[in-house]
Design an enzyme around this catalytic site. Sequence first.
Site, PDB file in Angstrom:
ATOM      1  N   CYS A  25       0.808  -1.217   0.000  1.00 33.59           N
ATOM      2  CA  CYS A  25       0.000   0.000   0.000  1.00 33.59           C
ATOM      3  C   CYS A  25       0.845   1.272   0.000  1.00 33.59           C
ATOM      4  O   CYS A  25       1.991   1.256   0.436  1.00 33.59           O
ATOM      5  CB  CYS A  25      -0.865   0.038   1.246  1.00 33.59           C
ATOM      6  SG  CYS A  25      -1.843  -1.427   1.513  1.00 33.59           S
ATOM      7  N   TRP A  75      -3.092  -2.562  -1.403  1.00 36.23           N
ATOM      8  CA  TRP A  75      -2.678  -3.918  -1.780  1.00 36.23           C
ATOM      9  C   TRP A  75      -3.410  -4.842  -0.821  1.00 36.23           C
ATOM     10  O   TRP A  75      -3.131  -4.846   0.378  1.00 36.23           O
ATOM     11  CB  TRP A  75      -1.161  -4.024  -1.632  1.00 36.23           C
ATOM     12  CG  TRP A  75      -0.557  -5.301  -2.103  1.00 36.23           C
ATOM     13  CD1 TRP A  75      -0.226  -5.632  -3.388  1.00 36.23           C
ATOM     14  CD2 TRP A  75      -0.161  -6.418  -1.301  1.00 36.23           C
ATOM     15  NE1 TRP A  75       0.349  -6.887  -3.430  1.00 36.23           N
ATOM     16  CE2 TRP A  75       0.395  -7.380  -2.164  1.00 36.23           C
ATOM     17  CE3 TRP A  75      -0.219  -6.701   0.067  1.00 36.23           C
ATOM     18  CZ2 TRP A  75       0.886  -8.610  -1.717  1.00 36.23           C
ATOM     19  CZ3 TRP A  75       0.260  -7.920   0.509  1.00 36.23           C
ATOM     20  CH2 TRP A  75       0.804  -8.852  -0.369  1.00 36.23           C
ATOM     21  N   GLY A 114      -0.172  -1.278   6.522  1.00 37.02           N
ATOM     22  CA  GLY A 114       0.151  -2.171   7.634  1.00 37.02           C
ATOM     23  C   GLY A 114      -0.997  -3.108   7.930  1.00 37.02           C
ATOM     24  O   GLY A 114      -1.949  -3.215   7.142  1.00 37.02           O
ATOM     25  N   GLU A 164      18.193 -17.187  -7.184  1.00 32.03           N
ATOM     26  CA  GLU A 164      17.790 -15.823  -7.533  1.00 32.03           C
ATOM     27  C   GLU A 164      17.346 -15.753  -9.002  1.00 32.03           C
ATOM     28  O   GLU A 164      16.383 -15.057  -9.334  1.00 32.03           O
ATOM     29  CB  GLU A 164      18.948 -14.855  -7.233  1.00 32.03           C
ATOM     30  CG  GLU A 164      18.768 -13.416  -7.701  1.00 32.03           C
ATOM     31  CD  GLU A 164      17.570 -12.690  -7.111  1.00 32.03           C
ATOM     32  OE1 GLU A 164      16.905 -13.216  -6.219  1.00 32.03           O
ATOM     33  OE2 GLU A 164      17.278 -11.574  -7.590  1.00 32.03           O
ATOM     34  N   GLU A 180       8.827 -14.335 -10.934  1.00 34.58           N
ATOM     35  CA  GLU A 180       8.052 -13.181 -10.465  1.00 34.58           C
ATOM     36  C   GLU A 180       7.625 -12.222 -11.572  1.00 34.58           C
ATOM     37  O   GLU A 180       6.646 -11.517 -11.423  1.00 34.58           O
ATOM     38  CB  GLU A 180       8.741 -12.446  -9.314  1.00 34.58           C
ATOM     39  CG  GLU A 180      10.032 -11.790  -9.626  1.00 34.58           C
ATOM     40  CD  GLU A 180      10.705 -11.200  -8.374  1.00 34.58           C
ATOM     41  OE1 GLU A 180      10.021 -10.869  -7.411  1.00 34.58           O
ATOM     42  OE2 GLU A 180      11.933 -11.070  -8.405  1.00 34.58           O
TER      43      GLU A 180
HETATM   44  C1  F6R Z   1      12.391 -10.000  -5.368  1.00 35.45           C
HETATM   45  C2  F6R Z   1      12.214  -8.982  -4.363  1.00 35.45           C
HETATM   46  C3  F6R Z   1      11.896  -9.416  -2.978  1.00 35.45           C
HETATM   47  C4  F6R Z   1      12.715  -8.605  -1.961  1.00 35.45           C
HETATM   48  C5  F6R Z   1      12.267  -8.948  -0.535  1.00 35.45           C
HETATM   49  C6  F6R Z   1      13.118  -8.252   0.502  1.00 35.45           C
HETATM   50  O1  F6R Z   1      12.708  -9.456  -6.603  1.00 35.45           O
HETATM   51  O2  F6R Z   1      12.290  -7.817  -4.614  1.00 35.45           O
HETATM   52  O3  F6R Z   1      12.108 -10.781  -2.799  1.00 35.45           O
HETATM   53  O4  F6R Z   1      14.056  -8.886  -2.147  1.00 35.45           O
HETATM   54  O5  F6R Z   1      10.934  -8.585  -0.364  1.00 35.45           O
HETATM   55  O6  F6R Z   1      13.045  -6.864   0.362  1.00 35.45           O
HETATM   56  P1  F6R Z   1      14.070  -5.907   1.065  1.00 35.45           P
HETATM   57  O7  F6R Z   1      15.402  -6.164   0.460  1.00 35.45           O
HETATM   58  O8  F6R Z   1      13.558  -4.540   0.791  1.00 35.45           O
HETATM   59  O9  F6R Z   1      14.062  -6.261   2.524  1.00 35.45           O
END
Ligand code: F6R
Length: 609
Positions: free
Chosen positions: A2, A75, A102, A482, A489
């Site tokens: 969101c 969202w 949240g 990865e 995705e």
């Molecule tokens: C995948 C992606 C997510 C983030 C995950 C962690 O492309 O973007 O898997 O890597 O949500 O996000 P951060 O790094 O912001 O904690």
Amino acid sequence: MCGIIGYIGKEKSLPILIQGLKALEYRGYDSAGVAVFASDTVKVRRSVGQVKELERTLNNDLDIASHLGIGHTRWATHGIPSEENAHPHSDCQNRIFVVHNGIIENYKELKEYLKHRGHHFTSDTDTEIVPHLIEDFLKSNHDFSTALLDALKMIRGAYAFAIIDAKNPNTLYAARFSSPLVIGVGEGENFLASDPSALVGRTKNVIYLKDKELAEITKDNINIINLEKQKTPLEIVQLGLSLEQAQKGNYPHFMLKEIFEGPEVVRSALRGRLKSKENLVKLGGLEQIADKLKGAKRLLILACGTSYYAGLVGEYLFEEIAKIPTEVHFASEFRYRDEPLDQDTVAIAISQSGETADTLAAIRKAKEYGLITLGIINTVGSTIARETNAGVYNHAGPEIGVASTKAFISQLTILVLMASYLSKSNEYSLSNALLQELEAIPEKIKAILDQSSQLEALAEKYKHYDNFLFLGRKYNYPVALEGALKLKEISYIHAEGYGAGEMKHGPIAMISEKFPTMMIIPQNSVSEKMFANLEEIKARKGPVFAIATEGDQNIATLANDVFFVPKTIEPLEPFLTIVPLQLFAYYVGTKRGFDVDKPRNLAKSVTVE
Ligand code: F6R
């Protein structure tokens, strides 16, 4: 996830809110809404789908004189995407209007409590209890801020709120706990946003609201108090974001722009930190606790998603280079497991956004156990950056593409620097070679990017497959994970990443001519083992697309297709092997007709559990 935007000031609020919501679109959402104070009443518009749908429903209203407003992209968590569930939500008398990021964990019991007290609800959301709770407190307390504080004290969970009270049209209210919120400070106007990128072009002066703080914002003044009603000082900082960074430039998508930023991202992470000739790494952010760190007996890396996979590469780096036993945990698992933790352990959070709810909770748990906590964070001033004892910023610039690409490359860079920094012995020969080679990495990434058209052609050939296996070993095992994540995705193709040695223990059953394998097979200490796996796949007629080292003569005879990457030393291979996989995923996604910057169901920053 969101997004929140708010405005109070001299301009007409609706166009500002709509523009802010558009800037937040990249975070992922399924419905949107606004509430503005105009002609002595609050007007609300909500719609399912994109912000442009909302804009369409507003028609001529965009021009109405309204100097106070809030907007939201939702969202869905509680209740389907629908107009009723879209924010803003209001109370029984349509006096209080709330947008929320949240999750309110105790919303069911609060809803029951409020129903018994005669409140009527119109949505399935957790958010709707908030205006009713404030309304309820207002019955016995005429001061709006006090009623709001009383309501906040009853809420359990995570929240960032922007609130309008129709009886106080000169004030915009904001409050946060575990979900980011930033106030943009203007002249004769002030802004509110859940993400500073929505403020780019409006103001450079911002205040990051802290947990359990309430802000009363008028057009000329900002007053911040805590839950005990004590005033807290205003800490105005400069927003380090430029308009150029927040825009796509000549690229069709942020994702492609950010993949192409790979070389620069490595350079920025190294700047001022690497003196390779003297075999020296300087990490200013760690200096104050350097002694404690060098005595660390064990490292725990806590992260989610792509950042977790970078952490897996970090595990190999810390063990090989710094000789420190390292474990990597999904933050979401770590927060609930009951493992013995001792104070010689250092916990490292890796997070692009610095706001991921699970990573934040994991690092808070580590702190409770008395561990030193470090952050490898991209977003300056974010909650995890603030809550860790020390850390190293990525300085990769904002990552806007939902699929993380440049953050991964940047995280690898910091992990190499940290592993060298923590290396027990400066004579360790690898460290020297490693640091010299690190400086060569940006040019090598560029050489790969220069051949992106090859990957585009290969994406055309492979885009029709419904399943993929990604195999790698040692440093390239996390790269396989990865690479598979990137493909699934943004192109919605089923892709599984495996350590190649595990293939025989199950995944080999899937191999057939309809199930291609992406083999990450550079020339290194495990390439013979990888070649054995490759033979096993060929024997079962599986198509193989290999990522191999330039000059490898063997691979071309065995694999159906090969993309060559420059040679480097083994611990740095992920820098080069991930880039073709990012580009491959990008091209497959776009060729299958998807908007890769807005993948379905995904959010850029996961601020709920
Ligand atoms: C995948 C992606 C997510 C983030 C995950 C962690 O492309 O973007 O898997 O890597 O949500 O996000 P951060 O790094 O912001 O904690």
